[in-house]
Design a protein around this motif. Sequence first.
Motif, PDB file in Angstrom:
ATOM      1  N   ASP A 129     -62.391 -35.011  48.976  1.00 37.40           N
ATOM      2  CA  ASP A 129     -61.359 -34.753  47.968  1.00 37.40           C
ATOM      3  C   ASP A 129     -61.648 -33.453  47.241  1.00 37.40           C
ATOM      4  O   ASP A 129     -62.803 -33.144  46.916  1.00 37.40           O
ATOM      5  CB  ASP A 129     -61.297 -35.894  46.951  1.00 37.40           C
ATOM      6  CG  ASP A 129     -60.761 -37.178  47.561  1.00 37.40           C
ATOM      7  OD1 ASP A 129     -60.054 -37.084  48.584  1.00 37.40           O
ATOM      8  OD2 ASP A 129     -61.060 -38.260  47.019  1.00 37.40           O
ATOM      9  N   ARG A 147     -54.785 -26.772  44.628  1.00 36.33           N
ATOM     10  CA  ARG A 147     -54.595 -27.378  45.947  1.00 36.33           C
ATOM     11  C   ARG A 147     -53.978 -26.339  46.877  1.00 36.33           C
ATOM     12  O   ARG A 147     -53.121 -25.558  46.448  1.00 36.33           O
ATOM     13  CB  ARG A 147     -53.610 -28.562  45.869  1.00 36.33           C
ATOM     14  CG  ARG A 147     -54.020 -29.710  44.975  1.00 36.33           C
ATOM     15  CD  ARG A 147     -55.082 -30.583  45.646  1.00 36.33           C
ATOM     16  NE  ARG A 147     -55.312 -31.807  44.908  1.00 36.33           N
ATOM     17  CZ  ARG A 147     -56.131 -31.926  43.876  1.00 36.33           C
ATOM     18  NH1 ARG A 147     -56.763 -30.870  43.425  1.00 36.33           N
ATOM     19  NH2 ARG A 147     -56.314 -33.091  43.281  1.00 36.33           N
ATOM     20  N   TYR A 166     -52.371 -26.363  40.483  1.00 35.29           N
ATOM     21  CA  TYR A 166     -52.873 -27.679  40.848  1.00 35.29           C
ATOM     22  C   TYR A 166     -54.196 -27.628  41.613  1.00 35.29           C
ATOM     23  O   TYR A 166     -54.733 -28.678  41.985  1.00 35.29           O
ATOM     24  CB  TYR A 166     -51.828 -28.427  41.677  1.00 35.29           C
ATOM     25  CG  TYR A 166     -50.614 -28.815  40.866  1.00 35.29           C
ATOM     26  CD1 TYR A 166     -50.577 -30.015  40.161  1.00 35.29           C
ATOM     27  CD2 TYR A 166     -49.503 -27.975  40.786  1.00 35.29           C
ATOM     28  CE1 TYR A 166     -49.460 -30.377  39.410  1.00 35.29           C
ATOM     29  CE2 TYR A 166     -48.384 -28.323  40.036  1.00 35.29           C
ATOM     30  CZ  TYR A 166     -48.380 -29.515  39.345  1.00 35.29           C
ATOM     31  OH  TYR A 166     -47.287 -29.864  38.606  1.00 35.29           O
ATOM     32  N   LYS A 177     -48.710 -35.507  43.532  1.00 34.73           N
ATOM     33  CA  LYS A 177     -49.762 -35.037  42.638  1.00 34.73           C
ATOM     34  C   LYS A 177     -51.159 -35.319  43.182  1.00 34.73           C
ATOM     35  O   LYS A 177     -52.111 -34.577  42.922  1.00 34.73           O
ATOM     36  CB  LYS A 177     -49.594 -35.674  41.265  1.00 34.73           C
ATOM     37  CG  LYS A 177     -50.494 -35.073  40.194  1.00 34.73           C
ATOM     38  CD  LYS A 177     -50.156 -35.600  38.816  1.00 34.73           C
ATOM     39  CE  LYS A 177     -51.027 -34.949  37.757  1.00 34.73           C
ATOM     40  NZ  LYS A 177     -50.683 -35.444  36.400  1.00 34.73           N
ATOM     41  N   HIS A 178     -51.293 -36.380  43.937  1.00 33.82           N
ATOM     42  CA  HIS A 178     -52.619 -36.775  44.410  1.00 33.82           C
ATOM     43  C   HIS A 178     -52.870 -36.375  45.871  1.00 33.82           C
ATOM     44  O   HIS A 178     -53.879 -36.783  46.449  1.00 33.82           O
ATOM     45  CB  HIS A 178     -52.815 -38.280  44.223  1.00 33.82           C
ATOM     46  CG  HIS A 178     -52.678 -38.721  42.788  1.00 33.82           C
ATOM     47  ND1 HIS A 178     -53.582 -38.347  41.811  1.00 33.82           N
ATOM     48  CD2 HIS A 178     -51.721 -39.466  42.172  1.00 33.82           C
ATOM     49  CE1 HIS A 178     -53.203 -38.861  40.646  1.00 33.82           C
ATOM     50  NE2 HIS A 178     -52.076 -39.541  40.838  1.00 33.82           N
ATOM     51  N   HIS A 179     -51.968 -35.609  46.465  1.00 25.16           N
ATOM     52  CA  HIS A 179     -52.188 -35.130  47.829  1.00 25.16           C
ATOM     53  C   HIS A 179     -53.216 -33.992  47.814  1.00 25.16           C
ATOM     54  O   HIS A 179     -53.149 -33.095  46.974  1.00 25.16           O
ATOM     55  CB  HIS A 179     -50.885 -34.612  48.436  1.00 25.16           C
ATOM     56  CG  HIS A 179     -49.942 -35.715  48.823  1.00 25.16           C
ATOM     57  ND1 HIS A 179     -49.017 -35.574  49.835  1.00 25.16           N
ATOM     58  CD2 HIS A 179     -49.777 -36.981  48.357  1.00 25.16           C
ATOM     59  CE1 HIS A 179     -48.332 -36.698  49.961  1.00 25.16           C
ATOM     60  NE2 HIS A 179     -48.771 -37.560  49.067  1.00 25.16           N
ATOM     61  N   THR A 200     -58.244 -32.252  53.457  1.00 24.83           N
ATOM     62  CA  THR A 200     -59.360 -33.115  53.061  1.00 24.83           C
ATOM     63  C   THR A 200     -60.566 -32.891  53.962  1.00 24.83           C
ATOM     64  O   THR A 200     -61.699 -32.777  53.488  1.00 24.83           O
ATOM     65  CB  THR A 200     -58.935 -34.593  53.107  1.00 24.83           C
ATOM     66  OG1 THR A 200     -57.840 -34.796  52.209  1.00 24.83           O
ATOM     67  CG2 THR A 200     -60.082 -35.498  52.709  1.00 24.83           C
ATOM     68  N   ASP A 249     -61.705 -31.350  40.519  1.00 26.28           N
ATOM     69  CA  ASP A 249     -61.117 -30.513  39.490  1.00 26.28           C
ATOM     70  C   ASP A 249     -61.597 -29.083  39.666  1.00 26.28           C
ATOM     71  O   ASP A 249     -62.699 -28.848  40.174  1.00 26.28           O
ATOM     72  CB  ASP A 249     -61.524 -31.013  38.097  1.00 26.28           C
ATOM     73  CG  ASP A 249     -60.860 -32.338  37.761  1.00 26.28           C
ATOM     74  OD1 ASP A 249     -59.829 -32.638  38.386  1.00 26.28           O
ATOM     75  OD2 ASP A 249     -61.391 -33.051  36.897  1.00 26.28           O
TER      76      ASP A 249
END
Length: 570
Positions: free
Chosen positions: A453, A381, A379, A351-353, A447, A456
């Motif tokens: 990062d 991403r 997500y 989830k945090h990748h 990244t 949102d």
Amino acid sequence: MRWTYTPPPADEVGALSRSAGVSPVLAELLWRRDITEASAKQFLHPTLAELSDPFLLQNLEASAKRIAQAIAEREQVIVLGDYDVDGVSSTALLVSLLRRFGLNPSFVVPRRMEDGYGLSRSAIDRALEVGKPDLFIALDCGTNSQAEVTFLQEQGIDVLIIDHHREGEGSVDSALLINPHVYPGDDDATWRNLCTVGLVFKLAHGLLKHLRGENHPVAFRIKLREYLDLVAMGTIADLVPLTGENRLMARHGLRILESAARPGVRALMEVSGVRPELGVQPMDISFRLGPRINASGRLADAALSVDLMLSDDVQFCFETAQQLDSFNRERQDIERQIVKDAEKLIEKHYKHHAGIVLYADEWHPGVVGIVAGRVSRQYNRPCVVLGNEGELAKGSGRSVDGVNLVEVLADCDKFLGSWGGHPMAVGVAVPKEKLEDFREAFAAAVTVHAGGDIEDRELAISTWIKADQIGPRLMDELDALHPFGQANSEPVFGLRGIQFPKNPDVFKEAHFRFSFEDERRRRLFGVAWKMAHKVPPARTPVDIAVHLRWNHFNDRKLLQLELIDWRLAK
């Protein structure tokens, strides 16, 4: 969701409004697209006469002459096109055109599960089963297939490649290659981002220019604009930027699609619920026509879709369209299960990748690209989803605005077996023993290329308006901005201080309908898709962000707001 809005310079918007003869609202939307007073007229009223000289493309004139030779000498030609919408539409366009000149080219489409992607030896061997041709044309693949090109040339076969993919390996150097990314030019902004069907259309344009110069009678009877329906489908489905000549050809191609003159297209529209008499929008291609064309390549043989595009047999077209619809329903069932599995994996591990790489042995490689698109949107991403193919984990990646997947994968190249594509969509093959290394490298590269990062999801408000500005006049003005897509996004309108007189009506446990009145007590209606988890309160001022759409229902044309997000009024 983080809302952003940058007020435009009032003097520039005012000047643009006056010079272009448009409302301040449309002038602001033009300003956000970097449209100036000098370029506004051309942007708002694009004509096919603005298409650039096709011979400016590297190798296009030589390619046109080679095809002209094939026509003059009645040579045998084989066309191999990729199995997605771009490849299918490219193949249908070129084969149809060559038939008009009296040739009878055979065509083959790689079978995803048997041949893999692109100009593979197994696909070539299958193509050559009909006999050795004089000319072999590869569409939407082949840029770096030097070994395969050499194999063909050693048999005395001339090779022409038309492709727009940026590959991880060097490009071919012994065949005619049309690819703007291999041969970039100083003034190629109008056509740099053409997908393959756009490049095939440019080749067709060049071929007609060449043959008309030789007074070929057939060349004068062909109207190139009649092929723009195929160009629009491939261009919109392939997620290339809808700017420059992409926008020009897609805009005119959508109008050609509205005539549904091609029996196969008409049958496909019928089974997918597209009513051309009400207008054809990019969403119809992205979510109705395109998935059905793709479904045959994902689960069976995409040559079926090419046959559909080429056929004049109404009964065959209807039966084939039904078959593609059936494939699409099967694809949807498979996709839904993979999406569920993917969500569980993400929530548990990734989830945090910054960039997500997913793999499972049981996932169907032909469906993972659609799953990657869903996951990347959900997500926010970039995401690569891979299925099992022998020693390789193979699949597709999709990106988000601001992250170029070609650049990301270039940083991960040492962990990849092969890869290629364009900034928003790529194909990837990873040796299974390098999967974890690739996962780490991909997240790190995302990244870097995102500049840190990924925050949102950002919701950029295009312009703030009042409810009483919403109406047919504004909708008519918005029509001039079409078609919406990559790099020409649909405007997001913000409205402040809206109050819903009653609680929105939730339906199907996933969506809700709403309505409110403007200052003139005129009622406006809207819908929020998949937002039942976030229903706004009644009788409380909220700001809303919406798209404006026409909704055709029971032969009535109704203006509808589609809610993107809401927040308590500030």
